[in-house]
Design a protein around this motif. Sequence first.
Motif, mmCIF file in Angstrom:
data_model
loop_
_atom_site.group_PDB
_atom_site.id
_atom_site.type_symbol
_atom_site.label_atom_id
_atom_site.label_comp_id
_atom_site.label_asym_id
_atom_site.label_seq_id
_atom_site.Cartn_x
_atom_site.Cartn_y
_atom_site.Cartn_z
ATOM 1 N N UNK A 295 123.243 -31.547 127.907
ATOM 2 C CA UNK A 295 121.869 -31.685 128.351
ATOM 3 C C UNK A 295 121.780 -32.645 129.537
ATOM 4 N N UNK A 296 120.978 -32.304 130.502
ATOM 5 C CA UNK A 296 120.699 -33.199 131.617
ATOM 6 C C UNK A 296 119.610 -34.170 131.179
ATOM 7 N N UNK A 297 119.877 -35.460 131.272
ATOM 8 C CA UNK A 297 118.918 -36.475 130.845
ATOM 9 C C UNK A 297 117.705 -36.438 131.772
ATOM 10 N N UNK A 298 116.519 -36.285 131.200
ATOM 11 C CA UNK A 298 115.300 -36.104 131.974
ATOM 12 C C UNK A 298 114.497 -37.403 132.057
ATOM 13 N N UNK A 299 113.963 -37.732 133.240
ATOM 14 C CA UNK A 299 113.156 -38.956 133.359
ATOM 15 C C UNK A 299 111.973 -38.992 132.398
ATOM 16 N N UNK A 300 111.351 -37.831 132.151
ATOM 17 C CA UNK A 300 110.159 -37.813 131.301
ATOM 18 C C UNK A 300 110.470 -38.117 129.842
ATOM 19 N N UNK A 301 111.754 -38.122 129.465
ATOM 20 C CA UNK A 301 112.092 -38.492 128.098
ATOM 21 C C UNK A 301 111.949 -39.992 127.860
ATOM 22 N N UNK A 302 111.937 -40.774 128.926
ATOM 23 C CA UNK A 302 111.755 -42.229 128.833
ATOM 24 C C UNK A 302 112.809 -42.893 127.951
ATOM 25 N N UNK A 303 114.055 -42.420 128.037
ATOM 26 C CA UNK A 303 115.138 -43.008 127.247
ATOM 27 C C UNK A 303 115.461 -44.403 127.753
ATOM 28 N N UNK A 304 115.551 -45.350 126.825
ATOM 29 C CA UNK A 304 115.848 -46.736 127.195
ATOM 30 C C UNK A 304 117.332 -46.977 127.407
ATOM 31 N N UNK A 305 118.175 -46.121 126.849
ATOM 32 C CA UNK A 305 119.606 -46.394 126.854
ATOM 33 C C UNK A 305 120.333 -45.865 128.064
ATOM 34 N N UNK A 306 121.406 -46.539 128.423
ATOM 35 C CA UNK A 306 122.324 -46.110 129.475
ATOM 36 C C UNK A 306 123.474 -45.346 128.832
ATOM 37 N N UNK A 307 123.743 -44.098 129.227
ATOM 38 C CA UNK A 307 124.794 -43.315 128.572
ATOM 39 C C UNK A 307 126.171 -43.946 128.763
ATOM 40 N N UNK A 308 127.016 -43.772 127.761
ATOM 41 C CA UNK A 308 128.355 -44.348 127.775
ATOM 42 C C UNK A 308 129.411 -43.362 128.253
ATOM 43 N N UNK A 309 128.991 -42.155 128.604
ATOM 44 C CA UNK A 309 129.865 -41.155 129.218
ATOM 45 C C UNK A 309 129.284 -40.789 130.583
#
Length: 394
Positions: A295-309
């Motif tokens: 999945x492409x991380x979307x800005x509108x998801x407002x995820x707080x975390x930085x991916x580790x991969x």
Amino acid sequence: MRLASLLLLLFLAMLPGCDPAKHPSRPKALFIGVDGVQLEQYLQLGDATNLKQRLYYGKAYTGGISGKSSEQRTLSGPGWATLLTGVWSNKHGVDSDADSQRINPAFPSLFKRLRQAFPNAYLSSIVNWSPINTAFLLEDAHGADVRESGLSDEQVIERTLHVLGNTPADFTFIQLDEPDQIGHDRGHGEHYQQALRKADSQIGRLLDKVDKRRRMFPQEDWLVVVSTDHGRDYWGKGHGSASEQEKSIFVASNKPLNQELTTPSIPAEMPGPNNLYGLPAQTSVAPTVLRHMGLKLQPEWLLDGTPLLGKTGVRKARADESKSRLRWNSNANGYLTIIKNGHVVAQVAARDGQWTDPQGMGQQNDYVLVLDGTPAAVRNRPAAKAFVIEESSY
């Protein structure tokens, strides 16, 4: 020899199922949650553990940033919800262990995001501590293919081994609870060490099963993540407050992880106790799984975390409400995009490390900083609003 190799390749291409263009690698993920693990106690088991021998691991933190809008209690409910959503409790809404708590539908868990992206995916949630399934994820993971609760740790393992051996097992989340139970009963010591050693052995059995499956289905690309919901207080019996020990957790994986885990990046103005906030946050697990699953991380998801991969984007995105300023850490040469409440408001050199909102931060805003296609979200607290979490321990 070259002619023979070419003939072999042609022969394989003619066989059903042997065209790599038609059968690209298929991502699979297993998320092993072990409740209430103190990493320092785990490491005292020595070098012969599965953690040290078979996984890449590092220290991380939970509980958000003390004194900021992300702050949350180091309890199991908020911890598991954060691990499974990639946002803190000020977004997902689970701020206690109460059975009435539900994940905010605006910030769905891995189960709902994966179901929406892959309607036919085989999803499983197998837990010892029932409220994960029967309360927090009750509606959110309603479409899971397997959802079992209240099992003993050994039953969780046996059921998971069956899922891994007999189903597509696209995404599997499990939770082991006995280390936390022993901690509450006995605190740190011999019994807690025995519980950790048992959990480590169970992790090894799951890794063995994944390895066997990878040999059987080499086109499957497996990510295994191991983490915990919270640390423990000094004595090992309690948790829920904001001490360094209670906020200290770990993240481990069968894959090498990026610099967010391997190279601390310390926020200069708020490093935390012993530079704790330079470590990855608990919110990093969910975006790591989502990215691995394609999945492409979307800005509108407002995820707080930085991916580790993969690419980290900016690191340690944060709000300084007193100066109406966003801050972040980055050595990138390019520019990042700043989105405020769904609208692009600025393009800033990544190396600048800060941006001042000309409209101030008197109201709550959701900011997203996008660099290298990777979003990192920050929700500020209204500048004049005080925020104090009561000290509590469970």
